[in-house]
Design a protein around this motif. Structure first.
Motif, PDB file in Angstrom:
ATOM      1  N   ASN A   1       0.694  -1.373  -0.010  1.00 45.54           N
ATOM      2  CA  ASN A   1      -0.144   0.077  -0.116  1.00 45.54           C
ATOM      3  C   ASN A   1       0.800   1.419   0.143  1.00 45.54           C
ATOM      4  OD1 ASN A   1       0.863  -0.214   2.556  1.00 45.54           O
ATOM      5  ND2 ASN A   1      -0.978   0.482   3.657  1.00 45.54           N
ATOM      6  N   GLN A   2       2.138   1.101  -0.257  1.00 48.66           N
ATOM      7  CA  GLN A   2       2.934   2.427  -0.651  1.00 48.66           C
ATOM      8  C   GLN A   2       3.559   2.555  -1.853  1.00 48.66           C
ATOM      9  OE1 GLN A   2       5.924   1.299   2.627  1.00 48.66           O
ATOM     10  NE2 GLN A   2       4.633   2.438   4.248  1.00 48.66           N
ATOM     11  N   GLY A   3       4.784   2.356  -2.251  1.00 45.03           N
ATOM     12  CA  GLY A   3       5.298   2.494  -3.558  1.00 45.03           C
ATOM     13  C   GLY A   3       6.030   3.942  -3.789  1.00 45.03           C
TER      14      GLY A   3
ATOM     15  N   SER B   1      -6.118  13.671   3.657  1.00 47.71           N
ATOM     16  CA  SER B   1      -5.722  12.230   3.421  1.00 47.71           C
ATOM     17  C   SER B   1      -4.693  12.016   4.430  1.00 47.71           C
ATOM     18  CB  SER B   1      -4.495  12.269   2.195  1.00 47.71           C
ATOM     19  OG  SER B   1      -5.471  12.648   0.991  1.00 47.71           O
ATOM     20  N   THR B   2      -4.436  10.361   4.993  1.00 55.74           N
ATOM     21  CA  THR B   2      -3.638  10.204   6.039  1.00 55.74           C
ATOM     22  C   THR B   2      -2.989   8.778   5.570  1.00 55.74           C
ATOM     23  OG1 THR B   2      -3.398   9.651   8.288  1.00 55.74           O
ATOM     24  CG2 THR B   2      -5.527   9.254   7.261  1.00 55.74           C
ATOM     25  N   SER B   3      -1.959   8.491   5.866  1.00 55.93           N
ATOM     26  CA  SER B   3      -1.221   7.187   5.685  1.00 55.93           C
ATOM     27  C   SER B   3      -1.143   6.484   6.958  1.00 55.93           C
ATOM     28  CB  SER B   3       0.082   7.272   4.903  1.00 55.93           C
ATOM     29  OG  SER B   3       1.010   8.112   5.667  1.00 55.93           O
TER      30      SER B   3
ATOM     31  N   LEU C   1      -5.593   3.688  10.953  1.00 53.07           N
ATOM     32  CA  LEU C   1      -5.597   2.476  11.822  1.00 53.07           C
ATOM     33  C   LEU C   1      -4.107   2.050  12.121  1.00 53.07           C
ATOM     34  CD1 LEU C   1      -8.391   0.583  10.130  1.00 53.07           C
ATOM     35  CD2 LEU C   1      -8.693   1.498  12.175  1.00 53.07           C
ATOM     36  N   GLY C   2      -3.057   2.846  12.129  1.00 49.63           N
ATOM     37  CA  GLY C   2      -1.634   2.593  12.329  1.00 49.63           C
ATOM     38  C   GLY C   2      -0.977   2.821  11.020  1.00 49.63           C
ATOM     39  N   ASN C   3      -1.276   1.979  10.000  1.00 46.86           N
ATOM     40  CA  ASN C   3      -0.384   2.324   8.831  1.00 46.86           C
ATOM     41  C   ASN C   3      -1.315   2.159   7.575  1.00 46.86           C
ATOM     42  OD1 ASN C   3      -1.255  -0.713   8.915  1.00 46.86           O
ATOM     43  ND2 ASN C   3       0.691  -1.281   8.933  1.00 46.86           N
ATOM     44  N   LYS C   4      -2.410   2.355   7.474  1.00 47.81           N
ATOM     45  CA  LYS C   4      -3.252   2.202   6.487  1.00 47.81           C
ATOM     46  C   LYS C   4      -3.466   3.778   5.752  1.00 47.81           C
ATOM     47  CE  LYS C   4      -3.756  -2.024   6.887  1.00 47.81           C
ATOM     48  NZ  LYS C   4      -3.235  -3.017   5.990  1.00 47.81           N
ATOM     49  N   ASN C   5      -3.779   3.851   4.314  1.00 42.52           N
ATOM     50  CA  ASN C   5      -4.191   4.916   3.763  1.00 42.52           C
ATOM     51  C   ASN C   5      -5.684   5.146   3.639  1.00 42.52           C
ATOM     52  OD1 ASN C   5      -1.028   5.166   2.773  1.00 42.52           O
ATOM     53  ND2 ASN C   5      -1.769   3.382   1.277  1.00 42.52           N
ATOM     54  N   PHE C   6      -5.874   6.370   4.014  1.00 44.38           N
ATOM     55  CA  PHE C   6      -7.438   6.595   3.848  1.00 44.38           C
ATOM     56  C   PHE C   6      -7.474   8.016   3.304  1.00 44.38           C
ATOM     57  CE2 PHE C   6     -11.343   8.087   5.765  1.00 44.38           C
ATOM     58  CZ  PHE C   6     -12.355   7.251   5.109  1.00 44.38           C
ATOM     59  N   GLN C   7      -8.662   8.387   2.598  1.00 45.97           N
ATOM     60  CA  GLN C   7      -8.918   9.712   1.951  1.00 45.97           C
ATOM     61  C   GLN C   7     -10.153  10.063   2.092  1.00 45.97           C
ATOM     62  OE1 GLN C   7      -7.352   8.960  -1.974  1.00 45.97           O
ATOM     63  NE2 GLN C   7      -5.137   9.203  -1.526  1.00 45.97           N
ATOM     64  N   PHE C   8     -10.600  11.316   2.219  1.00 44.10           N
ATOM     65  CA  PHE C   8     -11.999  12.211   2.062  1.00 44.10           C
ATOM     66  C   PHE C   8     -11.656  13.254   1.136  1.00 44.10           C
ATOM     67  CE2 PHE C   8     -14.822  15.595   2.846  1.00 44.10           C
ATOM     68  CZ  PHE C   8     -15.884  14.790   2.803  1.00 44.10           C
ATOM     69  N   GLN C   9     -12.485  13.098   0.172  1.00 44.47           N
ATOM     70  CA  GLN C   9     -12.367  14.368  -1.067  1.00 44.47           C
ATOM     71  C   GLN C   9     -13.975  14.781  -1.055  1.00 44.47           C
ATOM     72  OE1 GLN C   9     -11.055  11.733  -3.649  1.00 44.47           O
ATOM     73  NE2 GLN C   9      -9.141  11.425  -2.599  1.00 44.47           N
ATOM     74  N   ALA C  10     -13.887  16.086  -1.387  1.00 44.21           N
ATOM     75  CA  ALA C  10     -15.216  16.954  -1.510  1.00 44.21           C
ATOM     76  C   ALA C  10     -15.052  17.825  -2.582  1.00 44.21           C
ATOM     77  CB  ALA C  10     -15.917  17.341  -0.320  1.00 44.21           C
TER      78      ALA C  10
ATOM     79  N   PHE D   1     -15.174   8.928  -0.452  1.00 51.72           N
ATOM     80  CA  PHE D   1     -14.128   8.006   0.638  1.00 51.72           C
ATOM     81  C   PHE D   1     -13.535   7.059  -0.046  1.00 51.72           C
ATOM     82  CE2 PHE D   1     -17.976   9.757   3.178  1.00 51.72           C
ATOM     83  CZ  PHE D   1     -17.296  10.436   4.277  1.00 51.72           C
ATOM     84  N   ASN D   2     -12.010   7.062   0.220  1.00 48.63           N
ATOM     85  CA  ASN D   2     -11.454   6.165  -0.444  1.00 48.63           C
ATOM     86  C   ASN D   2     -10.307   5.324   0.524  1.00 48.63           C
ATOM     87  OD1 ASN D   2     -10.094   4.989  -2.730  1.00 48.63           O
ATOM     88  ND2 ASN D   2      -8.575   6.356  -3.142  1.00 48.63           N
ATOM     89  N   PHE D   3     -10.215   4.211   0.341  1.00 44.72           N
ATOM     90  CA  PHE D   3      -9.355   3.128   1.115  1.00 44.72           C
ATOM     91  C   PHE D   3      -8.257   2.419   0.206  1.00 44.72           C
ATOM     92  CE2 PHE D   3      -8.603  -0.792   3.735  1.00 44.72           C
ATOM     93  CZ  PHE D   3      -8.202  -0.282   4.793  1.00 44.72           C
ATOM     94  N   PRO D   4      -7.254   3.260  -0.240  1.00 39.99           N
ATOM     95  CA  PRO D   4      -6.485   2.541  -1.213  1.00 39.99           C
ATOM     96  C   PRO D   4      -5.397   1.721  -0.542  1.00 39.99           C
ATOM     97  CG  PRO D   4      -5.737   4.831  -1.118  1.00 39.99           C
ATOM     98  CD  PRO D   4      -7.053   4.529   0.051  1.00 39.99           C
ATOM     99  N   ASN D   5      -5.698   0.499  -0.369  1.00 38.71           N
ATOM    100  CA  ASN D   5      -4.706  -0.542   0.531  1.00 38.71           C
ATOM    101  C   ASN D   5      -4.587  -1.703  -0.229  1.00 38.71           C
ATOM    102  OD1 ASN D   5      -3.865   1.017   3.008  1.00 38.71           O
ATOM    103  ND2 ASN D   5      -6.016   1.593   2.603  1.00 38.71           N
TER     104      ASN D   5
END
Length: 715
Positions: free
Chosen positions: A200-202, A409-411, A414-423, A449-453
């Motif tokens: 979930n990084q790169g 956005s936050t990486s 839940l500790g080490n997950k990516n999460f995004q909110f866009q409006a 709402f985006n959970f790109p993991n």
């Protein structure tokens, strides 16, 4: 710096400043004595196939600099040098075929944006601008001025890279940049990174990069750049198949002048902007009710385009650059323009002002586009966009569009997950003097709402497009709807299999309603099984269900024959998608879709076949076939594109493109010779030839031959 399997803190590397007497001979071999004094980034780890394990073939990267240039020396050890994959030579060619080295430079060290560079064992150069927020994505349309030299030996391959500081934007007071490196070993389908090697990084996430320290007393020059061009063309056009062709010869000149107001802010002007060297659009067969979008290919609008990106996952498109200087694919002359791109402290800004001239019955117009994007917290942004279109004469009012977007956005979710909110929200002024629609009718809004993991990935979005939304400098294919779309994907790695690399399942649901909440389009797409093999091949099996409410008579071929009446339609079907590993000499992709289509059924086949018999030669055939059976009758469509190129070196290439479809019965060719005399200095020869079929033969309708020289001078 490592604790257990993963690094807890980003690693850093210190750049070595060359002494006055230390010279670098750029040949890719790293045999200068000073390289032995330079710290190296090593211990690359796998992102795939075994996340977190040491790479099977190790990499060493060193960095040096002088007042004017950054130098990167890299050694790519390989236990089987004969197995190194390298097919491509042409700049910015897709490198999913080759062994690759890529790196990013987060010159602001803000973990939000970066310059992206990539090379292969032939010395191919690819680059772009990376901007995170609405998902990490590289805008590969940016072309920087830099060079790479490569060499091979019995240990693998190596490279020396020189990047002038004039090519980069940065804060000269900051001696620390973000940096990260990626290497792919294509025959093993192995992806390795220095930092950010979790799935979930790169490389496209600067927030997971390491640090480059020790940069000081570096020079961008006075920041003046001139790019003059000269062009000559000869064309013959036949407007009537019964008449002879009209011949025309033209000569023109113009160019750009750019100046760095600050190291982070570049202003530029353009005069007599010409795009004759741009690639032709890929022809499309459109059997939908809605117009299709074609990508921008003109360099003036591509440079800095990442600043103007606005809520791309929701596509409100308040700014679409093809509305400037193009009318139904026909070029409109751009007389002059100005551009301001860059950053002021923590704010990205973009500004474009252009003037188009008269063309036939089309009057001249002034276009204005402005964009502001403010960094907030660690990984988030808030922004605004403004466009203005002023048409000569008094028949149309000045049309203005204003929008705002928010990305949180936050990486560390839940500790080490990516999460995004866009409006986002976009609205515009009336499009005509008698336009009495409300502000809500002329606006769009939505959130996501985006959970790109990995292995779980999901998003849910909602958007509303008003019934009169039509931004004058934007593009929107469908209006007057409310849309809810959740999607969830599960893609686990098969760590104990020697055949399968990954399985995947996906459910994609689209519930689109008219503004009165009546269902208009409902789609269910279920990926029943996706298989990605260790070889790099993959195959997907999906089931499809579609519901359509049609509130007007739809003419599929716009010929008055295949008319679909108003009503509701239920369609079921399936699709099979297969693709071979891109590093093969012969391979391709194919998608077969069989689904209900209005009053009958449609079988669609889309296929791409590539052949690479030897290094430098790339040939691709694209075929799109549709067999439609309706109560109103049957028809078939065929679209064929042949694209071949031979790259003599990364600096000299020949490209040939041919396209034909049986609906328009137009046959067209585009031939391009490109000679990069030096990075930034390019010579083009372009020839276009178009035929139109009448009765039983093809008539030549247009020929055009163009020569263009563009040169870059920096001070």
């Amino acid at each position: 710096m490592l604790s257990g399997l993963y690094a807890q803190q980003p690693r850093d590397i210190t750049a070595y400043r060359l002494a006055e007497k230390e010279q670098i001979s750029l040949d890719g071999r790293l045999d200068e004595s000073f390289w032995s004094k330079v710290n190296a980034a090593t211990a690359f780890r796998q992102q795939e196939p075994l996340e977190g394990q040491l790479a099977t073939e190790q990499t060493s990267v060193q960095i040096a600099f002088d007042e004017n240039n950054l130098y990167i020396g890299a050694r790519f050890y390989d236990s089987d040098p004969d197995g190194i994959k390298a097919f491509q030579k042409r700049r910015d060619a897709v490198l999913d075929t080759d062994d690759t080295f890529a790196f990013i430079l987060d010159t602001y060290n803000d973990q939000r944006s970066a310059f992206y560079f990539e090379i292969n064992p032939h010395g191919l150069m690819g680059d772009g601008i990376l901007r995170t927020g609405q998902g990490a994505e590289v805008n590969r349309d940016w072309n920087g001025i830099w060079r790479v030299w490569v060499a091979r030996d019995d240990k693998g391959w190596s490279a020396e890279i020189r990047i002038p500081f004039m090519t980069l934007n940065f804060d000269p007071k900051n001696d620390t940049w973000g940096i990260n490196f990626l290497r792919t070993i294509r025959r093993k389908n192995e992806i390795t990174l220095w930092e950010g090697y979790k799935r979930n990084q790169g490389i496209e996430r600067p927030q997971d990069a390491g640090k480059l320290r020790g940069l000081s007393n570096i020079n961008q020059g006075i920041g003046l750049e001139a790019i003059p061009y000269a062009i000559t063309s000869q064309s013959r056009v036949r407007n009537d198949p019964e008449k002879s062709m009209e011949k025309q010869t033209t000569f023109n000149a113009g160019g750009e002048l750019n100046y760095n107001i600050t190291p982070n802010l570049k202003a530029g002007i353009t005069i007599n902007t010409d795009f004759a060297e741009a690639e032709v659009d890929d022809r499309q067969v459109n059997l939908t009710r809605f117009p299709i979008v074609l990508p921008e290919r003109r360099d003036f609008f591509l440079q800095g385009a990442n600043v103007f990106v606005f809520a791309p996952s929701s596509n409100p498109n308040p700014y679409f650059s093809r509305r400037i200087g193009l009318q139904e694919g026909r070029a409109i002359p751009i007389k002059h323009g100005a551009r301001l791109i860059g950053r002021i402290k923590n704010t990205d800004i973009g500004f474009i002002q252009t003037r188009t001239g008269e063309s036939g019955e089309l009057p001249g117009e002034n276009f204005t586009v402005g964009r502001v994007l403010q960094n907030i917290s660690a990984e988030s942004t808030i922004g605004a966009i403004y466009t203005r279109r002023d048409t000569d004469g008094d028949s149309i009012p000045v049309r203005e569009t204003l929008g705002a977007d928010l990305n949180l956005s936050t990486s560390k979710f839940l500790g080490n997950k990516n999460f995004q909110f866009q409006a986002f929200f976009v609205g515009h002024s009336p499009t005509s003097f008698n336009d009495s629609s409300s502000n809500m009718d002329r606006s769009v809004r939505g959130f996501r709402f985006n959970f790109p993991n990995q292995p779980w990935e999901a998003h849910v979005s909602y958007r509303e497009f008003g019934v009169n939304y039509n931004p004058a400098v934007g593009f929107v294919p469908r209006i007057g709807f409310r849309r809810l779309q959740p999607t969830v994907t599960y893609s686990p790695l098969m760590k104990r299999s020697s055949i399968l690399r990954e399985l995947s399942w996906e459910y994609d649901f689209e519930y689109l309603m008219l503004m009165d909440w009546q269902p208009a389009t409902v789609n269910h797409a279920i990926r029943a099984l996706g298989l990605r093999f260790e070889t790099g091949d993959f195959i997907n099996f999906s089931f499809l269900h579609n519901y359509e409410f049609l509130d007007f008579t739809f003419d599929i071929l716009r010929d008055g024959i295949f008319l679909i009446p108003e009503g509701t339609y239920q369609n079921r079907g399936y699709s099979i998608e297969a693709s071979s590993a891109p590093f093969r000499k012969i391979g391709g992709t194919a998608t077969l879709t069989n689904i209900g289509f209005w009053t009958g059924r449609q079988v669609q086949l889309d296929a791409d076949v590539f052949i690479r018999p030897f290094t430098g030669l790339n040939m691709t055939a694209t075929y799109s076939y549709s067999n439609v059976n309706l109560e109103q009758g049957d028809f078939k469509t065929h679209l064929l594109r042949l694209n071949s190129s031979y790259d003599f070196s990364p600096w000299v290439s020949v490209n040939f493109n041919i396209q034909y479809d049986n609906l328009t019965e137009r046959l067209g060719t585009n031939s391009r010779f490109i000679w990069v005399i030096d990075p930034g200095n390019t010579f083009f020869i372009v020839h276009n030839h178009n035929w139109q079929r009448f009765t039983d033969r093809f008539n030549v309708m247009e020929t055009q031959s163009i020569m263009k020289l563009a040169y870059t001078l920096r001070f």
